[in-house]
Motif scaffolding. Structure first.
Motif, PDB file in Angstrom:
ATOM      1  N   GLU A  62       3.895  10.307   3.067  1.00  0.00           N
ATOM      2  CA  GLU A  62       3.042   9.140   2.873  1.00  0.00           C
ATOM      3  C   GLU A  62       3.789   7.809   2.788  1.00  0.00           C
ATOM      4  O   GLU A  62       3.179   6.768   2.655  1.00  0.00           O
ATOM      5  CB  GLU A  62       2.196   9.332   1.596  1.00  0.00           C
ATOM      6  N   ARG A 110       0.582   3.755   0.872  1.00  0.00           N
ATOM      7  CA  ARG A 110       0.776   5.175   1.190  1.00  0.00           C
ATOM      8  C   ARG A 110       0.109   5.465   2.519  1.00  0.00           C
ATOM      9  O   ARG A 110      -1.037   5.069   2.747  1.00  0.00           O
ATOM     10  CB  ARG A 110       0.154   6.085   0.118  1.00  0.00           C
ATOM     11  N   GLU A 112      -1.851   7.490   4.250  1.00  0.00           N
ATOM     12  CA  GLU A 112      -2.804   8.583   4.063  1.00  0.00           C
ATOM     13  C   GLU A 112      -3.952   8.406   5.036  1.00  0.00           C
ATOM     14  O   GLU A 112      -4.122   7.350   5.630  1.00  0.00           O
ATOM     15  CB  GLU A 112      -3.374   8.544   2.650  1.00  0.00           C
ATOM     16  N   ARG A 118      -9.865   5.702  -0.424  1.00  0.00           N
ATOM     17  CA  ARG A 118      -8.483   6.019  -0.068  1.00  0.00           C
ATOM     18  C   ARG A 118      -8.019   5.084   1.033  1.00  0.00           C
ATOM     19  O   ARG A 118      -8.540   5.114   2.136  1.00  0.00           O
ATOM     20  CB  ARG A 118      -8.376   7.480   0.381  1.00  0.00           C
TER      21      ARG A 118
HETATM   22 MG    MG Z   1      -2.533  11.151  -3.427  1.00  0.00          MG
END
Ligand code: MG
Ligand code: ATP
Length: 419
Positions: A62, A110, A112, A118
């Motif tokens: 990530e 990150r 992701e 997210r």
């Molecule tokens: Mg996580």
């Protein structure tokens, strides 16, 4: 052109919510003697490899890392704790002060898969209580998280889960037994867990896969591997939490995605069934400072994901404390509006003057859309006869207030808006 995938602009109509979180957090943290710290967004890649751990998801897949023009490996910070530990060591903050209570709020990165709650650039508010190994320090940070969430009016919607993951030795012994057990079911595990068996078996406990969860039902439990000191630490925390009437649930399977934690691990989750339901994650990290080349300094902290908090609170950060002023454009200059504005300013009441030149009806509609509670209406009749119409948008009640009585009325409004 669009923003980069997984990143978002925070627009002016959203920024009040961010400021309100910052202000609320600041007040509570200041009261508890926590000091803000701002570290750089970029650090040496090694810092995160050594602290978060090479085998974790964050470091493994990530991280936003790149080589700079001097060929150094640089990483956009994926979290705050490692940078703060680095800062405490490199600035020798621990020398003059045995205890450092620090907090931060800022962007983290990150790589992701972007989805609801997210992002690739997201924001965390976090605190670190550095220098104490007492269980009371764990309780202090948990209590502050609850205070902040309560102040932001999330109290009915969250659940605190807590676990002890023991010390390194206890965990090592446990992991050996866990691997032995899981090996028997290797083919039935989900793909991610299969990969983790030998590298990072603890993370399997966290799996959301139903099959894997079933296999775990009869696996060895970390709790049974804890020795006297670890048990005592955990029991003491639970005892304080009970005294403080902070509701908690012991979750034997709770582990965190970062290697540096020991003893206490906790998460605060929302009760919604949404997938991204963890808003706060934290725990104790007594070996992190040594891991990155510093002295032995025990510490405990947490981080709250701001975007997730906002998803939860979307409706509550509204413009209810702003007075909307709808005004009719007229030919002759009427200066009454300035009297009203000055009074609102004097009593520190936020206001928005509609200068769209739309009809009064349209202006009031706009106020409804903004979730405004109180609208001042200044039409032609009002201007001619020196009064204003006050419309309470939630109830539809209208009042006519003479300009001469306006000060008294605004004083009363100020109290209403504060309550
Ligand atoms: Mg996580
Ligand atoms: P998750 O299990 O949801 O991936 P995590 O264990 O990776 O969380 P932490 O590293 O503990 O999360 O970070 C603390 C908090 O930061 C999380 O509880 C969450 O609210 C928030 N957070 C983490 N990653 C993201 C992300 N990619 N986007 C938005 N918020 C995030």
């Amino acid at each position: 052109m669009k923003t980069i995938r997984g990143t978002k602009d925070i627009l002016p109509h959203e920024i009040t919510s961010w400021q309100s979180i910052y202000k609320t957090a600041y007040k509570i943290l200041d009261l508890n003697n926590y000091k803000e710290i701002r570290t750089p967004v970029i650090e040496n890649t090694k810092l995160f490899e050594r602290s978060i751990g090479n085998l974790t998801d964050i470091v493994n897949k990530e991280m936003y890392s790149f080589n700079d023009q001097g060929n150094r490996s640089i990483t956009l910070r994926p979290e705050g704790t490692a940078s703060i530990a680095r800062s405490v060591i490199s600035n020798k903050l621990y020398i003059n002060q045995p205890i450092n209570r620090l907090w931060y709020m800022g962007p983290m990165f990150r790589y992701e898969r972007p989805q609801q709650g997210r992002q690739r650039q997201f924001h965390q508010l976090g605190i670190e209580c550095i220098g104490s190994n007492m269980p009371i320090a764990d309780v202090e940070v948990i209590k502050i998280a609850i205070e902040i969430l309560t102040k932001l009016q999330c109290e009915k919607e969250y659940e605190l889960e807590i676990n002890s993951i023991g010390n390194q030795e206890e965990r090592k012994k446990y992991c050996q037994d866990l691997i032995e057990y899981l090996k028997k079911y290797e083919n039935d595990l989900d793909e991610d867990s299969k990969k983790r068996i030998y590298k990072n078996p603890l993370r399997i406990l966290d799996s959301k896969n139903l099959n894997t969860q079933e296999i775990l039902q009869s696996s060895p439990i970390l709790k049974n591997y804890l020795q006297k000191n670890s048990k005592k630490h955990f029991e003491s925390i639970c005892d304080h939490l009970s005294y403080l009437k902070i509701k908690y649930k012991i979750n034997n399977y709770l582990v965190r995605g970062l290697d540096y934690y020991n003893h206490t691990a906790f998460e605060i989750k929302t009760k919604t069934s949404k997938q991204q339901n963890t808003i706060c994650g934290g725990g104790r990290y007594d070996t992190l400072f040594e891991q990155i080349g510093g002295p032995h300094i025990p510490a405990v902290g947490w981080a709250i994901g701001i975007e997730r908090l906002l998803l939860l609170k979307e409706k509550n950060f509204s413009h209810t404390d702003t007075i909307y002023i709808a005004i009719q454009s007229i030919d002759n200059n009427n200066h009454m509006i300035w009297k009203i504005i000055d009074l609102l300013k004097e009593y520190k009441i936020k206001f928005e003057l509609d200068i769209s030149n739309y009809s009064l009806k349209k202006q009031i509609k706009k106020a409804y859309q903004l979730n405004i509670k109180i609208c001042f209406i200044l039409g032609e009749n009002e201007m001619n006869d020196n009064f204003i119409t006050v419309k309470w948008l939630q109830t539809g009640i209208q009042q006519q207030i003479k300009i001469l009585d306006l000060r008294k009325y605004i004083k009363y409004l100020q109290k209403q808006l504060q309550s």
